[in-house]
Scaffold this motif. Sequence first.
Motif, PDB file in Angstrom:
ATOM      1  N   SER A 292      -6.896  -5.723  -2.735  1.00 18.54           N
ATOM      2  CA  SER A 292      -7.040  -5.156  -4.078  1.00 18.54           C
ATOM      3  C   SER A 292      -6.945  -6.254  -5.131  1.00 18.54           C
ATOM      4  O   SER A 292      -7.629  -6.205  -6.137  1.00 18.54           O
ATOM      5  N   GLY A 293      -6.106  -7.267  -4.877  1.00 17.99           N
ATOM      6  CA  GLY A 293      -5.964  -8.361  -5.831  1.00 17.99           C
ATOM      7  C   GLY A 293      -7.245  -9.161  -5.969  1.00 17.99           C
ATOM      8  O   GLY A 293      -7.695  -9.465  -7.075  1.00 17.99           O
TER       9      GLY A 293
ATOM     10  N   GLY B 158      -3.375  -5.779   2.946  1.00 15.21           N
ATOM     11  CA  GLY B 158      -3.966  -6.769   3.847  1.00 15.21           C
ATOM     12  C   GLY B 158      -4.616  -7.902   3.085  1.00 15.21           C
ATOM     13  O   GLY B 158      -4.961  -7.779   1.911  1.00 15.21           O
ATOM     14  N   ILE B 159      -4.794  -9.010   3.775  1.00 16.00           N
ATOM     15  CA  ILE B 159      -5.297 -10.207   3.106  1.00 16.00           C
ATOM     16  C   ILE B 159      -6.765 -10.006   2.739  1.00 16.00           C
ATOM     17  O   ILE B 159      -7.469  -9.238   3.380  1.00 16.00           O
ATOM     18  N   SER B 160      -7.199 -10.679   1.685  1.00 18.64           N
ATOM     19  CA  SER B 160      -8.565 -10.473   1.229  1.00 18.64           C
ATOM     20  C   SER B 160      -9.552 -11.171   2.147  1.00 18.64           C
ATOM     21  O   SER B 160      -9.300 -12.259   2.624  1.00 18.64           O
TER      22      SER B 160
ATOM     23  N   PRO C 228      -1.670  -7.551 -10.660  1.00 18.46           N
ATOM     24  CA  PRO C 228      -2.113  -7.139  -9.330  1.00 18.46           C
ATOM     25  C   PRO C 228      -2.973  -8.172  -8.602  1.00 18.46           C
ATOM     26  O   PRO C 228      -3.189  -8.058  -7.415  1.00 18.46           O
ATOM     27  N   ILE C 229      -3.474  -9.170  -9.337  1.00 17.27           N
ATOM     28  CA  ILE C 229      -4.300 -10.182  -8.690  1.00 17.27           C
ATOM     29  C   ILE C 229      -3.443 -11.121  -7.840  1.00 17.27           C
ATOM     30  O   ILE C 229      -3.869 -11.618  -6.801  1.00 17.27           O
TER      31      ILE C 229
ATOM     32  N   PRO D 188     -13.095  -1.247  -3.450  1.00 21.10           N
ATOM     33  CA  PRO D 188     -12.073  -1.478  -4.478  1.00 21.10           C
ATOM     34  C   PRO D 188     -12.076  -0.409  -5.558  1.00 21.10           C
ATOM     35  O   PRO D 188     -13.108   0.147  -5.892  1.00 21.10           O
ATOM     36  N   LYS D 189     -10.913  -0.131  -6.076  1.00 17.96           N
ATOM     37  CA  LYS D 189     -10.744   0.844  -7.163  1.00 17.96           C
ATOM     38  C   LYS D 189      -9.652   0.275  -8.061  1.00 17.96           C
ATOM     39  O   LYS D 189      -8.698  -0.312  -7.554  1.00 17.96           O
TER      40      LYS D 189
END
Lengths: 744, 178
Positions: free
Chosen positions: A148-149, A263-265, A141-142, A274-275
């Motif tokens: 989230s990543g 969306g972009i970090s 997921p990163i 975050p979760k």
Amino acid sequence: MKKPFLSKLNTWVNERFPLAKFLVWSLHEEIPGGASFSYTLGSAALFLFMIQVLTGLWQLFYYVPTVDHAYESLTYLRREVPFGWLIHGLHYWGATAFTVVVGLHVMRVFIWGAYKKPREMVWLAGVSLLFLTAIFMLTGPILPWDKSGYWAAKVGLNIAASTPLIGSLIQAFLQGSAQVGQVTLSRIFLIHVALLPIIMALMVMVHLIAFRQFGSTGPWNEQKRKKTGYFWPDQIFKDVLVAFFILLLLIGLSAFSPASYTGISDPTDVTYAPKPEWNFLFIYQSLKPFKGQWERIGTLGIPMTILLILLSLPFIDRDEKRNPLQRIFVMSCGAIFVGFILWMTYTGFTMNADGVIQGQSSFYQQSSSQLTLLPLDSKDVEQRQSIAQGRKLFYQDCSECHTINGKQNGLQGPDLLMVLSKTPAPTRDWIKRQLISPQQHFAFTPMPSFNYLGEKDITSLLDFLQALSLKEPMVINPIPKKLSEDGHLESYKAGKELFRTIGCAGCHTVTGQSMDTLGPDLVQALSVRRPDRQWLKDQMVSPNEHFSNSIMPSYGYLHKDQITALMDYLETLEVKSYSPSSVQKVLSQEKQNENFQQYNGPLAQEDITPANRIVGEWEHGQVLYKQYCMICHNPDRKNIPSLTPIRRDLYRDNADDFVQQIDPIIQNGSPRTGMPAFKDPQMLAQAQIADIEAYILHVNGVDRTQIINPGIKPKKFFYMIGVIFIVMSVCIGFFCWVFSMLRR
Amino acid sequence: MNENAKTPDNKDKNIDRRNFIKIIIGGLSGLMALSLGWPMMSYVFKPLYQKKYQGFVKVSGFAFIPENIVTNMGFQFMQEDSFFKLDQVHHVWVIKHAADRATVYSSICTHLGCRVDWQVDWQKFVCPCHGSVFSADGKVVSGPAPRPMDTLLHKIEGGELYVQWEDFKSGVPQKIEI
């Protein structure tokens, strides 16, 4: 007679390579008790692993592991490459299915007692595969490097860093640089796509070879074991059937429930909570009872204990009995274990943003009988310093989850002003306990413990919160009230500093010349209007009283000393004489604020800004929209166009075209209407603009994540495969029936 | 083998059943291969054939270049390349015949795509890679180039030159857009 080509090829290969022997070894196996659907889990896991390898490899045709383009390359892959939605969807849902199937596989093996002698090696290799799967799920997921990543990387690394003794070493290895960034992404990428698959493939081989050595365990019932079946084709048939339905399910999930775009970090954005992914929710939940130093028991201790228990299982439980009914103790341990994980996952899911389980007792039951906050004497210098320190601490440690503006927020924690103004208000003791052990009040709150703060710091925070509840913001630097040499109050210097730092200078100039800024030049404005101090004060506290359509925010949160200082500063501005034209301009600008003009299309600027290329997350856009856009774009402002629905000439069916229409307006604003240019880094980051754009599209019924080039539309593709399957089954059935009829 | 497979009739039935199963295995595997293989192939090959139309781009300074002299002119160009948008600088060779007439050559060699250079002393275009030589009017003088230099679509409006950049297939005698 000449031999057929295939048979010749077969002979040629087998003279040089033991293909036939290998096939016999791998396929011709007797299964005690016959083939069964309950044995398909292992092969389903293998099938899913192959799907993951294929789709993972295929994504690399487009994905790039760089912090500036990872997300864009993935959105391009998913929206613009034919069947990109399918390849990504299969990988995304395949990972979830893999976790479920592996979990069921482990449970099946546990219930059948298949880990017992002589199959310990199969079990050990299997547990190591489980462990590798967990690392896959942590690193995968990163890679999109979306919100989230990014946070998965950040939190994951902090957890790894808390390992005793070697923590910093692991962090150095994974992070590779001073901060979580490009090198981190490269390393996670390398681990996910190169190191892990190689190790995993090797372990799968070990697992299968060890399995083949002793074959299936079969039923524990001796009677049932007498009947035997064959791996080829009986078991393979069931395996393939299950594999096919899994594939159909994955295609269906990819078509009907695609992965969300987050969306972009934007590391500076504190409005995102975050979760962890669903498969780690149970760890996220179970670490909550552990506080401070002990938290690592949850983050590392629990997973490591699980791993150790699983590894040592065949050596602890050496009883030869396999019937679950005769292994009550072991079975109930397993049931408790599974139940614990399921329960923790469930509570992790149902947690709402305030960290309170839905339906939990009301917020202040425990504190209702206790004393409320004492009034605070803010003239006390020591206390003022304490408040200032508390304010600093608040912005360091609390502001990521809590706001203090008295409004609902979209963050993980509630707005503290709202909490403090509840009746009965929480006591100092209650807040202190909440800081030190939040779980004492709310068993499942995600709020961490702040027991590492010293007694003094906690007092400071309490003082700050107490000052807040009196709605009297504290002054960081008390402003001296003495006259300076030039006759002005000394405080004008503080006012000048405030003018620069709190945002006045963003819209107003003090040069005496007309500038193209949002607000009027103040030297000009003052010389035209020559307002008294009360007017100035009113303008700062409630600008809309003077100009009903002004977009100037209220500075009512400033301390009265600060407002005085600002007024003192404004008085020092030299009011010069002006030509009528400049006076006219100031007046006309004020008039313009009164009569808001209809906006007339985007400004002529064809800059390609990153925001219109980023697929934003509308949910988060909604939060930002409320903070930044609703001030003006709301139904109360009759003269400002509503965005729900948007003006027809801006509307487009195509998401990309729609964004092209609204992006320049948001980016550049409009001096004509007074709309600020949000591309200003002081205002919004490009990632945030992208989120807001996604939200505006969403409320106008256009999906920002719209697939441009699907190959075949997702749902249509799913139905197509389903129909082909049904037609094929009917045809095979029919031909076999005809064939058997003819033979008779 | 199953116990009930002892009688010849049962054995036949069993073989029938096994063949039936094998056909289904084959059919399902084939369907799976199809439902994965076809998307995977179009995923890899399809995007190659997509091209976005690029409009005319202004090449500034046309008014100031001398007439009838081969001149190198560069222009900025926003190249859309999948998920990248890159500011690229392209070079063209321009021969200005009059204020409103010009020939514009792509600087890309028709042989294998290197950049040709104008040799002032020799008054020829020379490709540095494999030695293709073109005359000032673009014709092949010597070397492996299969066709003359590629001219580019252009227009002159208000004394300014606008060029439409295009790439052509290299190594073939015909001028084919790619």
